[in-house]
Scaffold this motif. Structure first.
Motif, mmCIF file in Angstrom:
data_model
loop_
_atom_site.group_PDB
_atom_site.id
_atom_site.type_symbol
_atom_site.label_atom_id
_atom_site.label_comp_id
_atom_site.label_asym_id
_atom_site.label_seq_id
_atom_site.Cartn_x
_atom_site.Cartn_y
_atom_site.Cartn_z
ATOM 1 N N THR A 132 26.100 21.750 42.673
ATOM 2 C CA THR A 132 26.839 22.847 41.618
ATOM 3 C C THR A 132 28.147 23.165 42.114
ATOM 4 N N ASN A 133 28.614 22.112 42.776
ATOM 5 C CA ASN A 133 30.173 22.281 42.990
ATOM 6 C C ASN A 133 31.071 22.393 41.823
ATOM 7 N N LYS A 134 30.722 21.656 40.781
ATOM 8 C CA LYS A 134 31.437 21.580 39.387
ATOM 9 C C LYS A 134 31.382 22.892 38.862
ATOM 10 N N ASP A 135 30.198 23.343 39.015
ATOM 11 C CA ASP A 135 29.723 24.628 38.190
ATOM 12 C C ASP A 135 30.539 25.818 38.883
ATOM 13 N N LEU A 136 30.769 25.758 40.125
ATOM 14 C CA LEU A 136 31.361 27.111 40.888
ATOM 15 C C LEU A 136 33.046 26.793 40.691
ATOM 16 N N ASN A 137 33.284 25.721 40.710
ATOM 17 C CA ASN A 137 34.783 25.382 40.652
ATOM 18 C C ASN A 137 35.413 25.773 39.149
ATOM 19 N N ILE A 138 34.563 25.725 38.110
ATOM 20 C CA ILE A 138 34.774 26.198 36.828
ATOM 21 C C ILE A 138 34.568 27.514 36.855
ATOM 22 N N LEU A 139 33.556 28.253 37.440
ATOM 23 C CA LEU A 139 33.687 29.532 37.630
ATOM 24 C C LEU A 139 34.649 30.370 38.026
ATOM 25 N N ALA A 141 37.642 28.895 38.339
ATOM 26 C CA ALA A 141 38.846 29.032 37.485
ATOM 27 C C ALA A 141 38.770 29.944 36.046
ATOM 28 N N THR A 142 37.705 30.124 35.535
ATOM 29 C CA THR A 142 37.622 30.819 34.498
ATOM 30 C C THR A 142 37.693 32.367 34.741
ATOM 31 N N SER A 143 37.012 32.585 36.049
ATOM 32 C CA SER A 143 37.220 34.080 36.576
ATOM 33 C C SER A 143 38.734 34.545 36.791
ATOM 34 N N ILE A 144 39.402 33.519 37.397
ATOM 35 C CA ILE A 144 40.925 33.854 37.487
ATOM 36 C C ILE A 144 41.446 34.260 36.115
ATOM 37 N N ALA A 180 37.285 30.729 27.738
ATOM 38 C CA ALA A 180 37.029 31.027 29.063
ATOM 39 C C ALA A 180 35.797 31.847 29.335
ATOM 40 N N PHE A 181 35.592 32.991 28.505
ATOM 41 C CA PHE A 181 34.610 33.907 28.630
ATOM 42 C C PHE A 181 33.326 33.189 28.325
ATOM 43 N N PHE A 182 33.282 32.361 27.321
ATOM 44 C CA PHE A 182 32.125 31.520 26.837
ATOM 45 C C PHE A 182 31.652 30.346 28.013
ATOM 46 N N MET A 183 32.719 29.888 28.609
ATOM 47 C CA MET A 183 32.379 28.955 29.746
ATOM 48 C C MET A 183 32.017 29.719 30.863
ATOM 49 N N ASN A 184 32.398 30.757 31.193
ATOM 50 C CA ASN A 184 31.921 31.636 32.222
ATOM 51 C C ASN A 184 30.411 31.876 32.210
ATOM 52 N N LEU A 185 30.081 32.372 30.955
ATOM 53 C CA LEU A 185 28.655 32.586 30.816
ATOM 54 C C LEU A 185 27.758 31.482 30.813
ATOM 55 N N TYR A 186 28.210 30.171 30.327
ATOM 56 C CA TYR A 186 27.454 28.877 30.263
ATOM 57 C C TYR A 186 27.279 28.494 31.829
ATOM 58 N N TYR A 187 28.399 28.491 32.469
ATOM 59 C CA TYR A 187 28.393 28.007 34.039
ATOM 60 C C TYR A 187 27.682 28.858 34.822
ATOM 61 N N TYR A 188 27.756 30.169 34.821
ATOM 62 C CA TYR A 188 26.890 31.254 35.553
ATOM 63 C C TYR A 188 25.176 30.587 35.018
ATOM 64 N N PHE A 189 25.026 30.507 33.725
ATOM 65 C CA PHE A 189 23.629 29.971 33.609
ATOM 66 C C PHE A 189 23.234 28.962 34.237
ATOM 67 N N ARG A 190 24.125 27.926 34.076
ATOM 68 C CA ARG A 190 23.920 26.557 34.730
ATOM 69 C C ARG A 190 23.703 26.872 36.229
ATOM 70 N N TYR A 211 22.491 35.092 37.432
ATOM 71 C CA TYR A 211 21.676 35.504 36.242
ATOM 72 C C TYR A 211 22.080 36.587 35.927
ATOM 73 N N THR A 212 22.050 37.547 36.579
ATOM 74 C CA THR A 212 22.338 39.104 36.516
ATOM 75 C C THR A 212 23.724 39.314 36.215
ATOM 76 N N THR A 213 24.856 38.654 36.686
ATOM 77 C CA THR A 213 26.102 38.481 36.330
ATOM 78 C C THR A 213 26.329 37.916 34.866
ATOM 79 N N LEU A 214 25.453 37.002 34.494
ATOM 80 C CA LEU A 214 25.505 36.527 33.122
ATOM 81 C C LEU A 214 24.991 37.612 32.111
ATOM 82 N N ILE A 215 24.036 38.162 32.485
ATOM 83 C CA ILE A 215 23.326 39.295 31.738
ATOM 84 C C ILE A 215 24.336 40.429 31.486
ATOM 85 N N GLY A 216 24.857 41.070 32.776
ATOM 86 C CA GLY A 216 25.785 41.868 32.959
ATOM 87 C C GLY A 216 27.120 41.667 31.890
#
Length: 261
Positions: A132-139, A141-144, A180-190, A211-216
């Motif tokens: 999950t390292n790639k997913d977390l790194n992208i999250l 970046a997009t969160s910032i 950035a918003f849609f990437m954030n959603l996608y990688y939280y799902f992943r 999952y709850t962050t994505l739904i939120g």
């Protein structure tokens, strides 16, 4: 015998023989075969260990290390929870132009970074799980990006006419923000999907947080479009805070550690 399946980019691949798996799976790849109740990482199947490069296993993780990583996640999640509530109160009373509000946004961005950073450290150092390292790194970046953009929008919302931004700059700004918003959603799902398959209590809580962050995020957008009154701020603040509860509570009785080596 073609008895194995493995996961690739969210898709099931197989059936394959053990020989056909060589070069296609790493020790962190999720695999399944008949007789297994759930998907597991390939390194947990003894018969597949010879497929991976021969190297010493990681040193055993101590319970102290596990508690340190979980404690860091909890502390930063608690801070983020507090910042979220304070920002909601300030928005309710329309104090967005206060300098302290700008500070709170940056504090939220920084704390979000540390929450995700320590989740990554727990998965890497305690569970030896790096998928999950790639997913977390992208999250991170997009969160910032989203946090800084949110500060910019709130700070200059009433001054847009004096900014003199060109149309092209405005289009690029919103394009980056939407991506950035849609990437954030996608990688939280992943992230949620991968962690839900590990079979570890702590990882399961991280998965529920994702999952709850994505739904939120989706709920906040819908509420902001449908409602335009004080109740919207209250609801969106509650929705933003709920995912953090999965990181703040529930770890005290969790002694389970599963190492993927």
């Amino acid at each position: 015998m073609k008895a194995y399946y493995y996961e690739k980019e969210g898709q099931k691949v197989g059936p394959l023989s053990k020989a056909e798996l060589k070069g296609k799976v790493s020790k962190d790849t999720l695999v399944w075969k008949d007789g297994l109740e759930n998907w597991i990482v390939a390194s947990q199947l003894p018969e597949l260990k010879d497929l991976f490069q021969k190297e010493p296993p990681p040193l055993p993780s101590s319970e102290h290390e596990s508690n340190d990583e979980i404690g860091s996640v909890k502390r930063n999640a608690l801070l983020l929870f507090g910042f979220t509530i304070v920002m909601g109160i300030m928005e309710y009373f329309e104090w967005e132009n206060n300098k302290f509000y700008g500070f709170m946004i940056m504090a939220t961005v920084i704390t979000t970074y540390y929450v995700l950073k320590y989740i990554k450290k727990y998965l890497n150092n305690v569970l030896n799980y790096t998928a999950t390292n790639k997913d977390l790194n992208i999250l991170i970046a997009t969160s910032i990006i989203l946090g800084v953009a949110f500060k910019f929008i709130n700070k200059y919302e009433s001054e847009t006419s004096s900014l003199n931004l060109s149309e092209n700059v405005t289009v690029v700004f919103w394009f980056i923000l939407i991506i950035a918003f849609f990437m954030n959603l996608y990688y939280y799902f992943r992230l949620g999907k991968k962690l839900s398959k590990i079979g570890n209590e702590v990882a399961s809580r991280f998965s529920k947080f994702a999952y709850t962050t994505l739904i939120g995020f989706v709920a906040i957008v819908v509420l902001s479009i449908m409602l335009e009154n004080e109740s919207t701020i209250i609801l969106t603040t509650i929705v933003s805070a709920i995912p953090l509860l999965y990181l703040i509570i529930g770890f005290n009785n969790s002694k389970e550690q599963v190492r993927f080596v």
